[in-house]
Every structure is written in C-alpha cells, then in structure tokens.
Motif scaffolding. Structure first.
Motif, short mmCIF file in Angstrom:
data_model
loop_
_atom_site.label_atom_id
_atom_site.label_comp_id
_atom_site.label_asym_id
_atom_site.label_seq_id
_atom_site.Cartn_x
_atom_site.Cartn_y
_atom_site.Cartn_z
N ILE A 160 80.53 -15.26 89.57
CA ILE A 160 80.13 -16.63 89.24
C ILE A 160 79.71 -16.69 87.78
O ILE A 160 79.09 -15.74 87.27
N PRO A 161 80.03 -17.78 87.05
CA PRO A 161 79.55 -17.90 85.67
C PRO A 161 78.04 -18.06 85.64
O PRO A 161 77.42 -18.48 86.63
N ASN A 162 77.43 -17.70 84.51
CA ASN A 162 75.98 -17.81 84.38
C ASN A 162 75.61 -18.50 83.08
O ASN A 162 76.48 -18.83 82.26
N HIS A 163 74.33 -18.72 82.90
CA HIS A 163 73.87 -19.55 81.78
C HIS A 163 73.69 -18.80 80.46
O HIS A 163 73.38 -19.42 79.45
N VAL A 164 73.89 -17.49 80.44
CA VAL A 164 73.61 -16.72 79.23
C VAL A 164 74.66 -16.96 78.14
O VAL A 164 75.86 -16.86 78.39
N ILE A 165 74.18 -17.28 76.94
CA ILE A 165 75.03 -17.36 75.76
C ILE A 165 74.89 -16.08 74.93
O ILE A 165 75.87 -15.44 74.58
N SER A 166 73.65 -15.69 74.67
CA SER A 166 73.40 -14.47 73.89
C SER A 166 71.96 -14.03 74.06
O SER A 166 71.12 -14.79 74.56
N LEU A 167 71.69 -12.80 73.63
CA LEU A 167 70.33 -12.26 73.58
C LEU A 167 69.99 -11.98 72.11
O LEU A 167 70.28 -10.90 71.61
N PRO A 168 69.39 -12.95 71.42
CA PRO A 168 69.04 -12.71 70.02
C PRO A 168 67.93 -11.69 69.83
O PRO A 168 67.73 -11.19 68.72
N ASP A 169 67.20 -11.39 70.89
CA ASP A 169 66.09 -10.42 70.84
C ASP A 169 65.94 -9.85 72.25
O ASP A 169 66.32 -10.49 73.23
N PRO A 170 65.41 -8.61 72.38
CA PRO A 170 65.23 -8.05 73.73
C PRO A 170 64.42 -8.94 74.68
O PRO A 170 64.63 -8.88 75.89
N ASN A 171 63.52 -9.76 74.14
CA ASN A 171 62.70 -10.63 74.98
C ASN A 171 63.23 -12.06 75.06
O ASN A 171 62.59 -12.91 75.69
N VAL A 172 64.38 -12.35 74.45
CA VAL A 172 64.81 -13.74 74.30
C VAL A 172 66.26 -13.92 74.77
O VAL A 172 67.13 -13.10 74.46
N THR A 173 66.50 -15.01 75.51
CA THR A 173 67.84 -15.39 75.93
C THR A 173 68.14 -16.80 75.44
O THR A 173 67.31 -17.71 75.62
N LEU A 174 69.29 -16.98 74.83
CA LEU A 174 69.79 -18.30 74.50
C LEU A 174 70.71 -18.70 75.64
O LEU A 174 71.67 -18.00 75.95
N ALA A 175 70.39 -19.83 76.31
CA ALA A 175 71.07 -20.17 77.56
C ALA A 175 71.63 -21.59 77.53
O ALA A 175 71.10 -22.48 76.86
N ARG A 176 72.71 -21.77 78.28
CA ARG A 176 73.25 -23.11 78.48
C ARG A 176 72.25 -23.94 79.29
O ARG A 176 71.60 -23.42 80.18
N GLU A 177 72.20 -25.21 79.00
CA GLU A 177 71.26 -26.11 79.67
C GLU A 177 71.92 -26.66 80.93
O GLU A 177 72.60 -27.68 80.90
#
Length: 312
Positions: A72-89
């Motif tokens: 299934i597709p998921n909301h993750v776009i990228s991980l700019p930092d180990p503690n941070v996720t840029l996600a689709r809304e």
C-alpha cells in the motif's frame, strides 16, 4: 544525554502537538512531523524524555514504510532528519485497525472477565494467556477522546467508513501484519499485535502515522515465548509501564523516570531497532535541536540556521 522534548520554531506553523509528535506546516504545504523523545504511558506524557527514542520511532517507521510500499502507498515523502518526516497531507480515517495474533493485553483482561466478543470477533472458551490464534484477527477501535471497541457493522452505521472502505482497510491491515510477522520471525521476534492508521489522499487509501514501532506494537522474543509463553517479556515500552506500576503511590504513577530506568529504556529501544533492521541506529552526541534546524535549512524547509528553534 541530549534529548528532544519539544520542537518549536517561529518559521513553521504548529499544527498539532501530540503525546510524542509535533506537526508543522512545511512551506510547500506538506506536513512536517517531528518525533520527539517524549514517552507516553497510561494516557500521560512523562516528564523524563528517553534519549534516541524519537529517532528510533521515526527511522523504524520509515524502514517499514519502505518495505511495505508494494502492499500500500504511504504518506512519507522524505526524512530530512532522523527525527523528522516530511509527509503528504492525507485526510485521516478516524479508525484504528488493531490486528492481534495472541490473546494478551486488554483483550486478555476482558477475556478473564468473561468477554468473548471483541469488535465483532468471537473467540472460544478455554483459551490461556498469550495463546496464539489460528489466524490474526482484526479488532477495530474508533479514534476519539477515549478509543472504543466497535464492530465493522457499527463503524459503517455510525458513518466512520463505508463498508467498501472498511474492507479495503481490513485486507491491507492483514497483508501488512502477515508480511511483518514473517520478517520478524526470521529474526527471532514475534509480532504479537499492532495497529494501523489509514488516510485518503487524492481519493486513494494510504497508510499514515507509524507502523511496527515499539510504541504502536507489541513484540516478544521467540525464544522467551517458547520457554515460558505465559510470562514472555515484551520487547517494547512495557518495561517502563511495569516500572511505573511497581512505583505507584496513593493511586498515582510517577511523573518522571530515574536516570537508570531512562537509560535502560533507551537501550531497549536501540536494541529492537537493530534486531529488526539488522543495523545499529547511527547515534552521536550532537545537539538534536541544532541538528534538526541545520538539516531543515539544508532541505529548504527553514530559511536560516541562525533562526534557532527552542526547546521547552
């Protein structure tokens, strides 16, 4: 030990501060999720953060999101930092799909009191603590102020989802669970139960939130379960819960952890990460707050590293 309790910056709009995650609006319009080192137990956030916990949760969820893209597709776009996720809304669906393969936790407590139907799934008499079900079962709950068990039929009747959408979620939840169970079994880990959250993005079902982390799942060592199944120790944050229970006074749980308990919790989070992924979590002694700001600047999400975020 350096920890991340809260993340704040005047450059980004704060959307939501949850028990563990802080969500912001990225300049591009997407959601920026900062996973902190806060630990929640018994519906309360403890005063003591657990070092590296946020990075473990964020990177482990990213590991699983990547491994399950074929399901299934998921909301993750990228991980700019180990503690941070840029996600689709995505538009969240207010239902938690809880998948269980063993009789334990809240389900066992209900079973001991005579309950035999759980979210529309009926189980037989005569089962024992931690007994495995023939097949994983799905026991959905609502996502409200206080989550509640609910049957698929009532989910539809109350307007939470359509029957077609629920069936999509049920099928995908079981596919995800079976895939992860096999992966972990090969590494000596039992995936006991977990929960999945879904959303709609451009009309399509999408996996969101987190997946197969120590905060959303229950793990056992396969060897430990084989030796004494009814006393198998959980490989997740249950260690902290049990410490809180043992030190409860006047009906109140401690608000903070001792340095020793916090350090042991960190060790356990790092251990489960390495056991699942096969590699240790890259960790350092850098200032987590400063590192996040620098990485967000390099990713073009923040403008100037001199504009400092602050820890509360």
């Amino acid at each position: 030990m350096n920890t991340l309790n809260h993340f704040d910056t005047p450059q980004l709009e704060l959307l939501h501060r949850g028990k563990v995650r802080d969500s912001f609006r990225a300049p591009s319009g997407e959601r920026l999720i900062v996973v902190t080192d806060r630990l929640s137990a018994f519906d309360s956030v403890l005063e003591t953060p657990v070092a590296h916990k946020g990075a473990v949760l964020n990177r482990l969820a990213a590991f699983w999101f990547d491994k399950t893209r074929h399901i299934i597709p998921n909301h993750v776009i990228s991980l700019p930092d180990p503690n941070v996720t840029l996600a689709r809304e995505a538009e969240p669906i207010r239902v938690e799909m809880v998948v269980r393969h063993y009789l334990t936790g809240s389900m066992w407590r209900g079973y001991q009191q005579g309950q035999r139907s759980f979210s529309g799934v009926t189980v037989p008499d005569g089962l024992t603590k931690h007994q495995q079900f023939p097949e994983p079962i799905v026991t959905p709950t609502t996502k409200e102020e206080s989550d509640r068990e609910i049957t698929p039929e009532n989910l539809v009747a109350e307007g939470w989802v359509t029957a077609e959408l629920y069936e999509q979620m049920r099928v995908k939840a079981l596919e995800l669970f079976n895939f992860a169970s096999q992966w972990m079994a090969e590494r000596g880990i039992i995936l006991v139960d977990t929960k999945y959250e879904f959303g709609l993005y451009e009309g399509q079902l999408m996996l969101i939130d987190e997946i197969h982390t120590p905060d959303s799942s229950r793990f056992w060592s396969a060897d430990d379960y084989a030796r004494h199944p009814e006393a198998a120790e959980q490989m997740d944050k249950e260690y902290v819960r049990q410490w809180l229970i043992a030190h409860k006074q006047d009906g109140q749980y401690p608000r903070a952890l001792t340095p020793e308990v916090s350090a042991e919790a960190t060790r356990r989070y790092l251990d489960i990460y390495e056991r699942i992924t096969g590699a240790p979590l890259p960790i350092g002694n850098d200032d987590v707050q400063a590192r996040i700001v620098g990485n967000l600047v390099r990713a073009g999400i923040m403008k100037d590293a001199d504009v400092k975020a602050k820890t509360l």
